[in-house]
Enzyme design. Structure first.
Site, PDB file in Angstrom:
ATOM      1  N   GLY A 277      38.892  35.789  80.499  1.00 36.24           N
ATOM      2  CA  GLY A 277      37.743  35.532  79.626  1.00 36.24           C
ATOM      3  C   GLY A 277      36.643  34.804  80.367  1.00 36.24           C
ATOM      4  O   GLY A 277      36.871  34.181  81.410  1.00 36.24           O
ATOM      5  N   ASP A 406      30.655  26.805  66.628  1.00 34.21           N
ATOM      6  CA  ASP A 406      30.447  28.051  67.379  1.00 34.21           C
ATOM      7  C   ASP A 406      31.537  29.058  66.994  1.00 34.21           C
ATOM      8  O   ASP A 406      32.115  29.721  67.861  1.00 34.21           O
ATOM      9  CB  ASP A 406      30.473  27.771  68.893  1.00 34.21           C
ATOM     10  CG  ASP A 406      29.815  28.888  69.689  1.00 34.21           C
ATOM     11  OD1 ASP A 406      29.080  29.708  69.078  1.00 34.21           O
ATOM     12  OD2 ASP A 406      30.036  28.956  70.910  1.00 34.21           O
TER      13      ASP A 406
HETATM   14  N1  ADE Z   1      40.956  33.798  76.298  1.00 35.34           N
HETATM   15  C1  ADE Z   1      40.484  32.572  76.125  1.00 35.34           C
HETATM   16  N2  ADE Z   1      41.455  31.742  75.945  1.00 35.34           N
HETATM   17  C2  ADE Z   1      42.586  32.423  76.018  1.00 35.34           C
HETATM   18  C3  ADE Z   1      43.942  32.083  75.886  1.00 35.34           C
HETATM   19  N3  ADE Z   1      44.298  30.854  75.669  1.00 35.34           N
HETATM   20  N4  ADE Z   1      44.863  33.024  75.955  1.00 35.34           N
HETATM   21  C4  ADE Z   1      44.467  34.256  76.170  1.00 35.34           C
HETATM   22  N5  ADE Z   1      43.232  34.641  76.300  1.00 35.34           N
HETATM   23  C5  ADE Z   1      42.287  33.730  76.225  1.00 35.34           C
END
Ligand code: ADE
Length: 593
Positions: A277, A406
């Site tokens: 991410g 948010d």
């Molecule tokens: N994207 C953001 N945080 C995450 C997480 N904790 N586990 C998986 N994908 C994510």
């Protein structure tokens, strides 16, 4: 009468000589006389005695049986002591020294003991050797050590000079006097006594420390096992829960600030895997925490690492501080493990649970959900937000309400059991009474324009009332509910995933959102086909009440969660009645048969 000797001989010799003198009638002849055979021996008579009278029995008088100068009345032995009165000495008040007194006297009184006094006045050092009866004071002091066999000097205060005194019982015991050695041995004795009395205490303290340590280790292991089992039982990877114990045991509901920072000097043994991410302030990675074992027995636990650059320190700090409140813990809030300052890499990390299904936006992009799944996702999201906003923990303790500010589908993660958990608290705001005017002033327009409530777009949020922040969250939550519903097969024809307000632009700016939301009072579309499903109809009603233009008119997150509960109950009831109908149908069929 007294017999003196220059050089100390055994008592028996002195006694013999004294007896000899007495028998030969020298007693009372003179105050001092030499022995021709041995020039070292002399006799001295102390002034206070009239020896001849004292030791010569009167004719016909019935005196005490002992008439010897050595033996006192009743046959008790008199003591031989150095008896030089005051004389200069080279002896200083340390170590041991000899009196160098050449007069040995038989103490006149059987009760008398030997005494030596060391004095220093105006640089004149003297030794005073004498006999004294301990029943009487000497220089205003009691002899408290006269039973000693050695003359052990003790300093006496309150005299007009530096003054040491010792007394002892034993012939000429006041000849050899002891200062420092005694002091050292006394100190040593005191130390020894202190040490001996401290040993049990130290052992006890050690035992307490060891038992406490064993208790902590045992407890940690139990929790570890229990949580591991719970994780496995629900078919989920709860490796995160193991890691939460790295920093501290925060399972106690009383702790408020938990796991805030990994205080170990060493950073955790983490190996980064793929990036999963990317947000405004940080990037998120899947990673292996090479510590403990996962529920599936692997020698690591899978975690998510959110990495902030040093420029985004404040965002990291804010999220860390929000996460650090143990009262935030909830099944529908991302499980936080710990935070780290990776100084070498100039990075700031947040270590959390990892959820392989990713965020809700990604999930909805790739999956159509059933009515049941919509209920699970919607209900769990509302419960997460309600917990965030709540002033009470689940067990009723007071807690600081938090506004997310948010909320959007990309800030909500999908857990393996298709429930939601909220994440990304970088803009979170703790709504406690310590909120400064600055914090309030800066909290006007934050978040993602697409999900901003009308009052946020207008920067007309009521800063006086902390409920306003919750109301803006509810507006954003309504948009997410709409997104889930739009991908639910219960609505009829399911279109491709589209964010609320469509793909106008990937990131619409505040101005274009103002046009849609404020000027046109626009909201995402809910086609009439959606209303054919009673459940969806009800969800749509809830959505509309949540995105009301008037913040005050919006439902609370708690209310939304309750609505979902009611809907679930209705669902169960209708399922039950359907199955009842089915049973009766089946019965009638069988009856017909
Ligand atoms: N994207 C953001 N945080 C995450 C997480 N904790 N586990 C998986 N994908 C994510």
């Amino acid at each position: 009468m007294m017999i003196t000797s220059l050089q100390m001989e055994p008592l028996r010799l002195s006694a013999f000589l004294c007896g000899l003198l007495f028998l030969s009638g020298v007693s009372g002849a003179s105050s001092s006389m030499s022995f021709p055979d041995n020039p070292h021996y002399s006799v001295r008579v102390p002034e206070k005695l009239m020896p001849a009278e004292k030791f010569t029995p009167g004719i016909g008088e019935n005196k005490e049986p002992s008439k010897s100068p050595i033996l006192g009345y009743g046959g008790k032995m008199r003591t031989l002591c150095k008896f030089c009165d005051e004389q200069p000495t080279a002896c200083n008040n340390s170590g041991s020294c000899w009196s160098l007194c050449d007069i040995t006297s038989i103490c006149p009184d059987v009760d008398e003991v030997c005494v030596t006094i060391w004095r220093k006045k105006d640089n004149n050092v003297t030794l005073d050797t004498l006999c004294h009866n301990p029943a009487e004071r000497l220089h205003g002091l009691w002899l408290d050590d006269y039973n000693n066999s050695k003359c052990e000097m003790k300093e006496k205060k309150g005299q007009d000079s530096q003054f040491y005194m010792c007394s002892c019982s034993g012939d000429e015991c006041n000849d050899h006097i002891f200062f420092s050695h005694d002091k050292v041995s006394k100190d040593f004795q005191v130390m020894f006594v202190i040490l001996v009395s401290l040993v049990p205490l130290l052992v006890l303290a050690l035992l307490v420390i060891i038992s406490f340590y064993l208790y902590r280790v045992g407890r940690q292991r139990k929790l570890w096992d229990a949580k591991g089992k719970r994780g496995m039982a629900s078919g989920r990877d709860f490796s995160d829960v193991h890691a939460i114990m790295l920093d501290d045991d925060h399972s106690d509901s009383s702790s408020t600030h938990a796991n805030s920072l990994n205080h170990n000097t060493e950073p955790l043994p983490i190996e980064l895997d793929a990036q999963v991410g990317k947000g405004r302030f940080a990037e998120v990675y899947k990673a292996k925490l090479k510590q403990g074992t996962s529920a599936t027995g692997e020698p690591f636990q899978t975690v998510a690492i959110k990495i902030f650059s040093s420029e985004e320190y404040l965002s990291w700090k804010n999220e860390k501080d929000i996460f650090s409140d143990a009262d935030l813990r909830h099944v529908n809030v991302l499980q936080f493990l710990t935070a780290e300052e990776r100084k070498v890499d100039k990075q700031y990390w947040l270590i959390t649970a990892y959820h392989p299904l990713g965020n809700l936006q990604e999930y909805l992009t790739h999956h159509v959900v059933s009515w049941g799944q919509l209920m699970m996702l919607g209900s769990s999201m509302a419960q997460g937000v309600a917990h965030l906003h709540s002033e009470r923990t689940l067990d009723g303790r007071p807690k600081v309400p938090i506004a997310h500010r948010d909320l959007k589908s990309s800030n909500i993660l999908v857990k393996d059991n298709l429930t939601c958990c909220l994440c990304d608290f970088g803009l979170g705001l703790r709504l406690d009474n310590t909120l400064s005017v600055d914090e309030l002033a800066n909290s006007g327009q934050v978040g993602t324009a697409r999900y901003m409530a009308p009052e946020v777009l207008e920067s007309r949020i009521n800063l006086e009332n902390t409920e306003s922040f919750k109301q803006t969250d509810v507006y954003s939550m309504a948009l997410v509910l709409w997104e889930i519903t739009s991908r639910c097969d219960a609505v009829g024809e399911v279109k491709e995933y589209e964010p609320p307000f469509g793909k106008v632009r990937e990131h619409p700016c505040v101005e274009s959102m103002k046009d849609s939301v404020l000027r046109d009072r626009g909201r995402p579309e809910m086609p009439s086909s959606w209303f054919n499903h009673p459940g969806i109809q009800s969800v749509c009603g809830t959505i509309e009440e949540c995105w009301d233009h008037d913040p005050e008119a919006r439902l609370t997150a708690q209310c939304v969660a309750e609505r979902f509960n009611d809907m679930e109950d209705l669902d169960k009831l209708s399922e039950h009645s359907v199955s009842q109908e089915k049973i009766s149908e089946d019965c009638s069929v069988s009856d017909e048969k």
